[in-house]
Design a protein around this motif. Structure first.
Motif, mmCIF file in Angstrom:
data_model
loop_
_atom_site.group_PDB
_atom_site.id
_atom_site.type_symbol
_atom_site.label_atom_id
_atom_site.label_comp_id
_atom_site.label_asym_id
_atom_site.label_seq_id
_atom_site.Cartn_x
_atom_site.Cartn_y
_atom_site.Cartn_z
ATOM 1 N N ALA A 1 28.720 44.006 78.730
ATOM 2 C CA ALA A 1 27.675 45.051 78.095
ATOM 3 C C ALA A 1 27.580 44.665 76.364
ATOM 4 O O ALA A 1 28.563 44.558 75.962
ATOM 5 C CB ALA A 1 28.200 46.428 78.160
ATOM 6 N N LYS A 2 26.351 44.968 75.945
ATOM 7 C CA LYS A 2 26.400 44.623 74.557
ATOM 8 C C LYS A 2 26.759 45.898 73.646
ATOM 9 O O LYS A 2 26.463 46.878 74.003
ATOM 10 C CB LYS A 2 24.700 44.389 74.179
ATOM 11 N N LYS A 3 27.143 45.672 72.176
ATOM 12 C CA LYS A 3 27.578 46.806 71.453
ATOM 13 C C LYS A 3 26.552 47.050 70.875
ATOM 14 O O LYS A 3 25.469 46.322 70.434
ATOM 15 C CB LYS A 3 28.749 46.238 70.826
ATOM 16 N N ILE A 4 26.380 48.152 70.285
ATOM 17 C CA ILE A 4 25.515 48.436 69.078
ATOM 18 C C ILE A 4 26.229 48.653 67.847
ATOM 19 O O ILE A 4 27.463 49.012 67.689
ATOM 20 C CB ILE A 4 25.065 49.982 69.299
ATOM 21 N N ALA A 5 25.800 48.102 66.806
ATOM 22 C CA ALA A 5 26.269 48.049 65.316
ATOM 23 C C ALA A 5 25.540 49.200 64.707
ATOM 24 O O ALA A 5 24.364 49.403 64.672
ATOM 25 C CB ALA A 5 25.972 46.992 64.726
ATOM 26 N N ILE A 6 26.272 49.950 64.283
ATOM 27 C CA ILE A 6 25.913 51.317 63.006
ATOM 28 C C ILE A 6 26.311 50.417 61.934
ATOM 29 O O ILE A 6 27.630 50.393 61.516
ATOM 30 C CB ILE A 6 26.592 52.593 63.568
ATOM 31 N N VAL A 7 25.301 50.448 60.809
ATOM 32 C CA VAL A 7 25.707 50.094 59.591
ATOM 33 C C VAL A 7 25.031 50.566 58.550
ATOM 34 O O VAL A 7 23.985 51.191 58.528
ATOM 35 C CB VAL A 7 24.881 48.582 59.357
ATOM 36 N N LEU A 8 25.965 51.367 57.620
ATOM 37 C CA LEU A 8 25.617 52.430 56.685
ATOM 38 C C LEU A 8 25.412 51.721 55.179
ATOM 39 O O LEU A 8 26.372 50.772 55.044
ATOM 40 C CB LEU A 8 26.618 53.439 56.326
ATOM 41 N N GLY A 9 24.502 52.034 54.557
ATOM 42 C CA GLY A 9 24.414 51.631 53.052
ATOM 43 C C GLY A 9 25.389 51.942 52.371
ATOM 44 O O GLY A 9 25.970 51.296 51.560
ATOM 45 N N SER A 10 25.937 53.134 52.572
ATOM 46 C CA SER A 10 26.886 53.748 51.970
ATOM 47 C C SER A 10 27.751 54.709 52.533
ATOM 48 O O SER A 10 27.310 55.315 53.520
ATOM 49 C CB SER A 10 26.030 54.671 50.729
ATOM 50 N N ASP A 11 28.929 55.390 52.268
ATOM 51 C CA ASP A 11 29.593 56.310 52.930
ATOM 52 C C ASP A 11 29.022 57.850 52.913
ATOM 53 O O ASP A 11 29.452 58.486 53.488
ATOM 54 C CB ASP A 11 30.918 56.299 52.532
ATOM 55 N N SER A 12 27.812 57.871 51.723
ATOM 56 C CA SER A 12 27.342 59.041 51.697
ATOM 57 C C SER A 12 26.559 59.350 53.115
ATOM 58 O O SER A 12 25.866 60.590 53.184
ATOM 59 C CB SER A 12 26.171 59.171 50.483
ATOM 60 N N ASP A 13 26.236 58.183 53.656
ATOM 61 C CA ASP A 13 25.132 58.421 54.932
ATOM 62 C C ASP A 13 26.228 58.703 56.108
ATOM 63 O O ASP A 13 25.715 58.595 57.243
ATOM 64 C CB ASP A 13 24.608 56.948 55.237
ATOM 65 N N LEU A 14 27.228 59.108 56.037
ATOM 66 C CA LEU A 14 28.417 59.119 57.128
ATOM 67 C C LEU A 14 27.954 60.350 57.981
ATOM 68 O O LEU A 14 27.993 60.226 59.260
ATOM 69 C CB LEU A 14 29.771 59.410 56.408
ATOM 70 N N ASN A 15 27.460 61.428 57.562
ATOM 71 C CA ASN A 15 26.957 62.478 58.456
ATOM 72 C C ASN A 15 26.043 62.094 59.410
ATOM 73 O O ASN A 15 25.659 62.569 60.494
ATOM 74 C CB ASN A 15 26.645 63.507 57.621
ATOM 75 N N PHE B 1 26.618 39.562 58.425
ATOM 76 C CA PHE B 1 26.972 40.518 59.509
ATOM 77 C C PHE B 1 25.606 40.135 60.579
ATOM 78 O O PHE B 1 25.890 39.861 61.779
ATOM 79 C CB PHE B 1 26.911 41.659 59.099
ATOM 80 N N ALA B 2 24.538 40.213 59.862
ATOM 81 C CA ALA B 2 23.102 39.930 60.834
ATOM 82 C C ALA B 2 23.015 38.229 61.449
ATOM 83 O O ALA B 2 22.652 38.503 62.531
ATOM 84 C CB ALA B 2 22.050 40.258 59.776
ATOM 85 N N ILE B 3 23.450 37.571 60.733
ATOM 86 C CA ILE B 3 23.257 36.163 61.215
ATOM 87 C C ILE B 3 24.283 36.038 62.523
ATOM 88 O O ILE B 3 24.078 35.509 63.554
ATOM 89 C CB ILE B 3 23.903 35.288 60.053
ATOM 90 N N ASN B 4 25.711 36.700 62.417
ATOM 91 C CA ASN B 4 26.627 36.730 63.160
ATOM 92 C C ASN B 4 26.347 37.651 64.630
ATOM 93 O O ASN B 4 27.308 37.910 65.412
ATOM 94 C CB ASN B 4 27.864 36.633 62.782
ATOM 95 N N ALA B 5 25.521 38.624 64.296
ATOM 96 C CA ALA B 5 25.568 39.780 65.289
ATOM 97 C C ALA B 5 25.359 39.281 66.913
ATOM 98 O O ALA B 5 26.146 39.943 67.753
ATOM 99 C CB ALA B 5 24.354 40.851 64.720
ATOM 100 N N ARG B 6 24.541 38.651 67.136
ATOM 101 C CA ARG B 6 24.217 38.117 68.463
ATOM 102 C C ARG B 6 25.639 37.484 68.920
ATOM 103 O O ARG B 6 26.131 38.063 70.200
ATOM 104 C CB ARG B 6 23.256 37.093 68.783
ATOM 105 N N GLU B 7 26.251 36.466 68.166
ATOM 106 C CA GLU B 7 27.509 35.812 68.634
ATOM 107 C C GLU B 7 28.505 37.022 68.813
ATOM 108 O O GLU B 7 29.353 36.563 69.682
ATOM 109 C CB GLU B 7 27.779 34.753 67.539
ATOM 110 N N ASN B 8 28.453 37.874 68.087
ATOM 111 C CA ASN B 8 29.278 39.039 68.228
ATOM 112 C C ASN B 8 29.282 40.106 69.118
ATOM 113 O O ASN B 8 29.766 41.174 69.220
ATOM 114 C CB ASN B 8 29.800 39.785 66.885
ATOM 115 N N ASN B 9 28.374 39.849 70.125
ATOM 116 C CA ASN B 9 28.044 40.574 71.223
ATOM 117 C C ASN B 9 27.341 42.096 70.913
ATOM 118 O O ASN B 9 27.410 42.894 71.904
ATOM 119 C CB ASN B 9 29.276 40.976 72.207
ATOM 120 N N TYR B 10 26.564 41.940 70.013
ATOM 121 C CA TYR B 10 25.714 42.978 69.636
ATOM 122 C C TYR B 10 24.407 42.892 70.611
ATOM 123 O O TYR B 10 23.868 41.728 70.403
ATOM 124 C CB TYR B 10 25.528 43.239 68.013
ATOM 125 N N GLY B 11 23.832 44.083 70.585
ATOM 126 C CA GLY B 11 22.568 44.005 71.359
ATOM 127 C C GLY B 11 21.518 44.771 70.216
ATOM 128 O O GLY B 11 20.193 44.492 70.485
#
Length: 165
Positions: free
Chosen positions: A3-17, A50-60
């Protein structure tokens, strides 16, 4: 097939909520995910890598959460062929409109799907729908959760009618 993973990428910790809204949905569906803080402006090489390696790292799917100029989703989309979902974040300056426009005004060939301002939960639901295209178990989980939502609305409707009768 893993199963593919989902990457959640935040630009800042202020986006945590907003990320927490994503996480809640993904946990409900039993999906594997990661959460990272990567700035399009302050760590651009890390964003690219991160983006270049996302597929190789099993993200969907990649969910990019950012406010203000919100370049993160576009930067990630420029370096991967995976679906990228932008989540614009509310700001005091322009109410999130700046982030919304930064997420949706992408040039041809660099698509970013975009949900509502602060729409972390819907980003997770959309990511799950994308992954369910090739995952029947996930498609079934989505059907069950959709039915639960429908039943919740029906109960609220029944309760409100009973209150005013």
């Amino acid at each position: 097939m893993n199963a593919k993973k989902i990457a959640i990428v935040l630009g800042s910790d202020s986006d945590l909520n907003i990320a927490e809204k994503c996480v809640k949905v993904l946990k409900t569906l039993g999906l594997e995910f990661t959460v990272n803080i990567i700035s399009a402006h302050r760590t651009p090489e890390k964003a690219r890598e991160f983006a270049i390696n996302a597929r190789e790292n099993n993200y969907g799917v990649i969910i990019a959460i950012a406010g203000k100029s919100a370049a993160l989703a576009g930067v990630l989309a420029a370096h991967t062929r995976l679906p990228v979902i932008g989540v614009p974040v509310m700001s005091q300056d322009l109410g999130g409109l700046d982030a919304l426009l930064s997420s949706v005004q992408m040039p041809p060939g660099v698509p970013v799907a975009c949900v509502a301002i602060d729409g972390g939960a819907n980003a997770a639901w959309l990511a799950a729908r994308i992954l369910s295209i090739n995952n029947d178990d996930l498609a079934q989980k989505l059907e069950i959760e959709t039915q639960k939502m429908s039943e919740s609305v029906e109960k609220k409707n029944h309760d409100i009618q009973a209150k005013f009768l």
